[in-house]
Design a protein around this motif. Structure first.
Motif, mmCIF file in Angstrom:
data_model
loop_
_atom_site.group_PDB
_atom_site.id
_atom_site.type_symbol
_atom_site.label_atom_id
_atom_site.label_comp_id
_atom_site.label_asym_id
_atom_site.label_seq_id
_atom_site.Cartn_x
_atom_site.Cartn_y
_atom_site.Cartn_z
ATOM 1 N N ASP A 12 65.245 13.841 42.997
ATOM 2 C CA ASP A 12 65.193 12.687 42.103
ATOM 3 C C ASP A 12 65.077 11.421 42.930
ATOM 4 O O ASP A 12 65.948 11.122 43.751
ATOM 5 C CB ASP A 12 66.447 12.632 41.235
ATOM 6 N N HIS A 13 64.021 10.658 42.720
ATOM 7 C CA HIS A 13 63.793 9.432 43.477
ATOM 8 C C HIS A 13 64.826 8.353 43.169
ATOM 9 O O HIS A 13 64.993 7.416 43.941
ATOM 10 C CB HIS A 13 62.384 8.891 43.206
ATOM 11 N N LEU A 14 65.571 8.473 42.059
ATOM 12 C CA LEU A 14 66.549 7.445 41.716
ATOM 13 C C LEU A 14 67.729 7.427 42.680
ATOM 14 O O LEU A 14 68.454 6.440 42.756
ATOM 15 C CB LEU A 14 67.033 7.625 40.268
ATOM 16 N N ARG A 19 64.143 3.377 45.643
ATOM 17 C CA ARG A 19 63.702 3.924 44.363
ATOM 18 C C ARG A 19 62.196 3.827 44.130
ATOM 19 O O ARG A 19 61.738 3.852 42.997
ATOM 20 C CB ARG A 19 64.448 3.272 43.205
ATOM 21 N N VAL A 21 59.085 5.588 43.838
ATOM 22 C CA VAL A 21 58.772 6.998 43.644
ATOM 23 C C VAL A 21 57.581 7.463 44.489
ATOM 24 O O VAL A 21 57.591 8.562 45.029
ATOM 25 C CB VAL A 21 58.573 7.334 42.146
ATOM 26 N N THR A 42 64.145 14.004 36.991
ATOM 27 C CA THR A 42 64.739 12.681 36.904
ATOM 28 C C THR A 42 65.078 12.277 35.471
ATOM 29 O O THR A 42 64.632 12.920 34.515
ATOM 30 C CB THR A 42 63.771 11.648 37.529
ATOM 31 N N SER A 43 65.827 11.207 35.344
ATOM 32 C CA SER A 43 66.078 10.609 34.035
ATOM 33 C C SER A 43 65.179 9.391 33.823
ATOM 34 O O SER A 43 65.252 8.732 32.796
ATOM 35 C CB SER A 43 67.558 10.210 33.913
ATOM 36 N N ASP A 44 64.308 9.110 34.788
ATOM 37 C CA ASP A 44 63.360 7.999 34.700
ATOM 38 C C ASP A 44 62.144 8.461 33.900
ATOM 39 O O ASP A 44 61.375 9.290 34.361
ATOM 40 C CB ASP A 44 62.932 7.553 36.101
ATOM 41 N N SER A 49 56.198 5.291 36.568
ATOM 42 C CA SER A 49 56.812 6.169 37.570
ATOM 43 C C SER A 49 56.129 7.530 37.598
ATOM 44 O O SER A 49 55.879 8.096 38.664
ATOM 45 C CB SER A 49 58.303 6.349 37.284
ATOM 46 N N HIS A 63 61.444 15.399 33.077
ATOM 47 C CA HIS A 63 62.566 14.612 32.570
ATOM 48 C C HIS A 63 63.753 15.531 32.330
ATOM 49 O O HIS A 63 63.604 16.638 31.792
ATOM 50 C CB HIS A 63 62.179 13.881 31.282
#
Length: 178
Positions: A12-14, A19, A21, A42-44, A49, A63
């Protein structure tokens, strides 16, 4: 001493400091000598993104709202050379028809889900037979069972329901493989 490189990295890039991506995906891809498949989980859910990750070479952008079964299906598709993207799911209480459709699709077998995916792609019975490696009668049996479980009367209704409520979760973009 031989160095072992993973075939796939799920990250996850977060969690990355900046951040970014695309930079994150390129760094992971390069760390694997360009052969490691990068799957962003991720949650992004921002479209920018997703697009940046895929342009940078990610094999999937998933997601977290889709759960483990969706992740496993996506990993199988990535292993088959496809690029997979899922969008965030709408909150269940805001989409009662979608919640009902998701409940119904959860009753489908893996083969019925494959048939539904192929229906969404507009694939004929003969082509399903070839792609799935099963007889025409077996394809028809899976499709009929799927239609019954979804409570629809035609292949077109099933495909429409799947698209309208994003029932397949990990839908693939056209494959980047040659």
């Amino acid at each position: 001493m031989a160095t072992v490189r993973p075939a796939v990295v799920i990250a996850d890039h977060l969690g990355d400091a900046d951040r970014d991506v695309s930079r994150f995906v390129r760094a992971l891809h390069e760390a694997g000598d360009g052969r490691t498949g990068v799957v962003v989980l991720t949650s992004d859910g921002h479209r920018s993104s997703v697009e940046a990750a895929i342009r940078a070479g990610a094999r999937a952008y998933l997601h977290r709202s889709h759960g483990v079964d969706s992740l496993l299906r996506a990993l199988r598709r990535v292993a088959a050379g496809e690029t997979v993207v899922t969008a965030p799911r709408a909150p269940q209480d805001q989409d009662p028809a979608g919640a009902q459709a998701r409940r119904l699709v959860s009753l489908l077998t893996d083969r019925e889900l494959e048939c539904l995916s192929l229906l969404v792609d507009g694939v004929s019975t003969g082509e399903m037979e070839r792609r799935l490696g099963i007889a025409t009668l077996t394809v028809r049996s899976h499709v009929q069972s799927m239609l019954s479980k979804l409570g629809v009367h035609s292949r077109l209704e099933a495909a429409s329901l799947a698209v309208r409520h994003d029932l397949l979760g990990a839908r693939a973009l056209p494959s980047r493989a040659g």
